[in-house]
Design a protein around this motif. Structure first.
Motif, PDB file in Angstrom:
ATOM      1  N   ASN A   1       0.766  -1.233   0.073  1.00 24.60           N
ATOM      2  CA  ASN A   1       0.014   0.152  -0.061  1.00 24.60           C
ATOM      3  C   ASN A   1       0.988   1.331  -0.153  1.00 24.60           C
ATOM      4  N   PRO A   2       0.997   1.949  -0.913  1.00 29.01           N
ATOM      5  CA  PRO A   2       1.637   3.139  -1.072  1.00 29.01           C
ATOM      6  C   PRO A   2       1.414   4.453  -0.136  1.00 29.01           C
ATOM      7  N   ARG A   3      -0.073   4.429   0.201  1.00 25.23           N
ATOM      8  CA  ARG A   3      -0.334   5.347   1.084  1.00 25.23           C
ATOM      9  C   ARG A   3      -0.563   5.003   2.757  1.00 25.23           C
ATOM     10  N   GLY A   4       0.330   3.670   2.849  1.00 24.97           N
ATOM     11  CA  GLY A   4       0.419   3.577   4.373  1.00 24.97           C
ATOM     12  C   GLY A   4       1.277   4.504   4.879  1.00 24.97           C
ATOM     13  N   ASP A   5       1.456   4.183   6.289  1.00 23.61           N
ATOM     14  CA  ASP A   5       2.291   5.058   7.104  1.00 23.61           C
ATOM     15  C   ASP A   5       3.708   4.813   6.814  1.00 23.61           C
ATOM     16  N   HIS A   6       4.025   3.411   6.354  1.00 26.84           N
ATOM     17  CA  HIS A   6       5.630   2.877   6.370  1.00 26.84           C
ATOM     18  C   HIS A   6       5.772   2.230   4.976  1.00 26.84           C
ATOM     19  N   PRO A   7       5.396   2.852   3.819  1.00 22.58           N
ATOM     20  CA  PRO A   7       5.667   2.343   2.636  1.00 22.58           C
ATOM     21  C   PRO A   7       7.153   1.559   2.406  1.00 22.58           C
ATOM     22  N   GLU A   8       8.016   2.649   2.862  1.00 19.20           N
ATOM     23  CA  GLU A   8       9.465   2.263   2.544  1.00 19.20           C
ATOM     24  C   GLU A   8       9.775   0.778   3.242  1.00 19.20           C
ATOM     25  N   GLN A   9       9.329   0.701   4.535  1.00 20.05           N
ATOM     26  CA  GLN A   9       9.584  -0.297   5.406  1.00 20.05           C
ATOM     27  C   GLN A   9       8.797  -1.487   4.847  1.00 20.05           C
ATOM     28  N   ALA A  10       7.529  -1.230   4.339  1.00 19.19           N
ATOM     29  CA  ALA A  10       6.907  -2.469   3.792  1.00 19.19           C
ATOM     30  C   ALA A  10       7.497  -3.057   2.575  1.00 19.19           C
ATOM     31  N   LEU A  11       8.115  -2.040   1.789  1.00 19.01           N
ATOM     32  CA  LEU A  11       8.720  -2.783   0.551  1.00 19.01           C
ATOM     33  C   LEU A  11      10.067  -3.564   0.934  1.00 19.01           C
ATOM     34  N   ALA A  12      10.719  -2.850   2.041  1.00 14.44           N
ATOM     35  CA  ALA A  12      11.898  -3.691   2.470  1.00 14.44           C
ATOM     36  C   ALA A  12      11.514  -5.136   2.923  1.00 14.44           C
ATOM     37  N   PHE A  13      10.442  -5.253   3.731  1.00 17.42           N
ATOM     38  CA  PHE A  13       9.994  -6.539   4.162  1.00 17.42           C
ATOM     39  C   PHE A  13       9.550  -7.380   3.318  1.00 17.42           C
ATOM     40  N   VAL A  14       8.837  -6.875   2.137  1.00 15.20           N
ATOM     41  CA  VAL A  14       8.435  -7.738   1.044  1.00 15.20           C
ATOM     42  C   VAL A  14       9.692  -8.308   0.303  1.00 15.20           C
ATOM     43  N   LYS A  15      10.711  -7.378  -0.092  1.00 17.22           N
ATOM     44  CA  LYS A  15      11.715  -7.743  -0.804  1.00 17.22           C
ATOM     45  C   LYS A  15      12.610  -8.902  -0.033  1.00 17.22           C
ATOM     46  N   TRP A  16      12.542  -8.899   1.280  1.00 12.30           N
ATOM     47  CA  TRP A  16      13.353  -9.905   2.119  1.00 12.30           C
ATOM     48  C   TRP A  16      12.255 -11.199   1.990  1.00 12.30           C
ATOM     49  N   LEU A  17      11.117 -10.995   2.076  1.00  9.90           N
ATOM     50  CA  LEU A  17      10.214 -12.341   2.080  1.00  9.90           C
ATOM     51  C   LEU A  17      10.430 -13.184   0.783  1.00  9.90           C
ATOM     52  N   THR A  18      10.757 -12.491  -0.551  1.00 11.56           N
ATOM     53  CA  THR A  18      10.942 -13.033  -1.719  1.00 11.56           C
ATOM     54  C   THR A  18      12.362 -13.492  -1.944  1.00 11.56           C
ATOM     55  N   GLU A  19      13.367 -13.338  -1.140  1.00 15.44           N
ATOM     56  CA  GLU A  19      14.752 -13.847  -1.072  1.00 15.44           C
ATOM     57  C   GLU A  19      14.650 -15.402  -1.042  1.00 15.44           C
ATOM     58  N   PRO A  20      15.608 -15.886  -1.486  1.00 20.63           N
ATOM     59  CA  PRO A  20      15.572 -17.668  -1.615  1.00 20.63           C
ATOM     60  C   PRO A  20      15.482 -18.177  -0.600  1.00 20.63           C
ATOM     61  N   ALA A  21      16.081 -17.635   0.566  1.00 22.57           N
ATOM     62  CA  ALA A  21      16.061 -18.309   1.637  1.00 22.57           C
ATOM     63  C   ALA A  21      14.605 -18.375   2.378  1.00 22.57           C
ATOM     64  N   GLN A  22      13.826 -17.310   2.093  1.00 21.57           N
ATOM     65  CA  GLN A  22      12.599 -17.296   2.818  1.00 21.57           C
ATOM     66  C   GLN A  22      11.567 -18.041   1.838  1.00 21.57           C
ATOM     67  N   GLN A  23      11.884 -17.799   0.529  1.00 21.21           N
ATOM     68  CA  GLN A  23      10.959 -18.776  -0.409  1.00 21.21           C
ATOM     69  C   GLN A  23      11.076 -20.251   0.089  1.00 21.21           C
ATOM     70  N   ALA A  24      12.309 -20.469   0.445  1.00 21.01           N
ATOM     71  CA  ALA A  24      12.588 -21.995   0.853  1.00 21.01           C
ATOM     72  C   ALA A  24      11.365 -22.310   1.793  1.00 21.01           C
ATOM     73  N   VAL A  25      11.276 -21.378   2.918  1.00 24.18           N
ATOM     74  CA  VAL A  25      10.730 -21.717   4.184  1.00 24.18           C
ATOM     75  C   VAL A  25       9.100 -21.624   3.687  1.00 24.18           C
ATOM     76  N   PHE A  26       8.871 -20.755   2.742  1.00 24.66           N
ATOM     77  CA  PHE A  26       7.221 -21.068   2.339  1.00 24.66           C
ATOM     78  C   PHE A  26       7.280 -22.328   1.785  1.00 24.66           C
ATOM     79  N   ALA A  27       8.061 -22.871   0.778  1.00 27.49           N
ATOM     80  CA  ALA A  27       7.861 -24.002   0.151  1.00 27.49           C
ATOM     81  C   ALA A  27       8.077 -25.219   0.937  1.00 27.49           C
ATOM     82  N   LYS A  28       8.797 -25.109   2.151  1.00 29.21           N
ATOM     83  CA  LYS A  28       8.667 -26.298   2.946  1.00 29.21           C
ATOM     84  C   LYS A  28       7.595 -26.326   3.898  1.00 29.21           C
ATOM     85  N   VAL A  29       7.424 -25.219   4.665  1.00 29.35           N
ATOM     86  CA  VAL A  29       6.247 -25.252   5.526  1.00 29.35           C
ATOM     87  C   VAL A  29       5.017 -25.108   5.082  1.00 29.35           C
TER      88      VAL A  29
END
Length: 431
Positions: free
Chosen positions: A329-357
């Protein structure tokens, strides 16, 4: 679920998916009235999550991210049936979450057009794209002149690749994962010869089913041309696809001689399979994670792509869509921090957690190629290589028509010609 995701809350979501002027206008007004407050003090983000199947993995990763960065993440999971109505209410009350689950393009278009989604194109072009397969990126992109009227851009990123196929219980159908049915005729014959093995498909899944079967005769370009209103639904490929439903009905292998509909049609179909009451169902890859929650002790089943149809011109190909992922949401209180979190979620290590769990197919190409894929996902994973890749999707009126007409066809209330005429009329109204 997953994807399959279009199955739940069908009646209420149709209101949103229709993209009516009233709803889009209300969302746009709410977007224009957003407070746009700047970030102050401790940062806390809310992620509104559609999928119960990924909730455990997402919660685990959110806690890990909080430990790593100090940013507190709240996961709100209303469930698949209530997700879209709640998201619409959030938009109208100007209380949208910082991050929310992506959904199929038809359902999400009103939110994108109302300005509730950050365009991620520049970030992806700056190197973020390496975390995703080219196919997933193509399917996530709204191109100029797209049939949903969304401004060109990329408004969601996805850590799941979603394909469609069959889930089969060998004990009820006599079919084997080592030698699945090679043709649609063999599939029908095996069900007919089994001791009570039946097939079921939810009405909400019939558009994906028909699109998959039609690929026996139509190329991706020809399918896309039909969805864009440039080619007719009365082509032989679509005719043959609907005829397959008739053939299943004539063979007496469709459960209850009907296609279940209604708000919970797809969850009910999945439940019938995972409680071992149904021999085979049409489903998407996320159905495997549903099975893990529904009956974790039941693992003696397998997935396979739709088999080849007699007289086909092409190898059948699963529709491909981006699966689980996130919108910022670009109109949220913290769009830059939200972007950083989503970028982290899509990194291979985190994608592997989604795949396994969560037992989902990742969108990172290296993970998908080298992941330890459970047997139950193997058929869906095999479908990734040749899946249909297009940025066009069904218009809402066409989805409604396919669902309704498929039910009428199986109930004997319409012929294939009747069905094609109704769907073409729906296409003409929106093209």
């Amino acid at each position: 679920m997953g994807t399959n995701s279009t199955a739940r809350g069908a009646r209420r979501r149709t209101v949103i998916a229709a993209g009516s002027l009233a709803i889009v206008g209300a969302l746009a007004l709410a977007a224009c009235s957003s407070s746009g407050k700047s970030a102050t003090g401790d940062v806390g983000l809310t992620f509104m999550n559609q999928s119960r199947g990924q909730e455990a993995a997402l919660t685990q990763l959110a806690k890990q991210y909080t430990t790593k960065t100090g940013v507190k993440i709240t996961i709100d999971t209303p469930g698949p049936v209530d997700y879209l109505p709640k998201l619409q209410a959030k938009a109208q009350s100007r209380s949208m979450p910082d991050i929310y689950s992506s959904f199929d393009a038809t359902q999400m278009a009103p939110f994108y057009k109302a300005g509730w989604a950050m365009d991620l194109s520049a970030q992806l072009n700056a190197g973020w794209s390496k975390n995703f397969s080219p196919a997933v990126l193509t399917m996530s992109t709204f191109k100029e002149g797209n049939n949903l009227g969304v401004k060109p851009g990329v408004y969601a990123v996805h850590w799941e690749t979603q394909t469609y196929g069959l889930l089969i219980n060998p004990a009820l159908t006599g079919m084997s994962a080592k030698k699945p049915p090679a043709t649609t005729a063999a599939f029908i014959d095996a069900l007919a010869a089994s001791n009570g093995g039946k097939f079921s498909i939810a009405a909400s899944q019939t558009p994906n089913f028909i699109q998959a079967v039609a690929s026996n005769w139509l190329t991706d370009a020809e399918i896309e041309a039909t969805l864009n209103g440039k080619s007719t639904w009365k082509q032989d490929g679509w005719r043959n696809a609907f005829q397959f439903l008739v053939d299943l009905k004539k063979a007496g292998v469709i459960a209850n001689n009907s296609i279940p509909g209604g708000q919970d049609d797809h969850p009910n179909v999945e439940s019938s399979f995972f409680t071992k009451k149904m021999g085979a169902i049409f489903d998407a890859a996320p159905g495997v994670s549903v099975g893990l929650r529904t009956n974790p002790e039941f693992e003696d089943y397998f997935s396979t792509g739709l088999p080849k149809a007699p007289g086909s011109v092409h190898e059948p190909r699963s529709p491909g869509i981006p699966g689980k992922g996130a919108v910022i949401n670009p109109r949220g209180d913290h769009p830059e921090q939200a972007l950083a979190f989503v970028k982290w979620l899509t990194e291979p290590a985190q994608q592997a957690v989604f795949a396994k769990v969560a037992r989902i197919l990742p969108s990172n190409p290296e993970l998908l190629a080298g992941a330890d894929i459970p047997d139950q996902l193997a058929g869906f994973a095999a479908g990734v290589k040749g899946m249909q890749v297009m940025s066009t999707t069904f218009k809402p009126d066409v989805i409604t028509a396919i669902r309704a007409e498929s039910q009428r066809l199986v109930l004997g209330e319409a012929t294939v010609d009747d069905v094609l005429a109704k769907i073409q009329a729906a296409q003409d109204r929106t093209s």
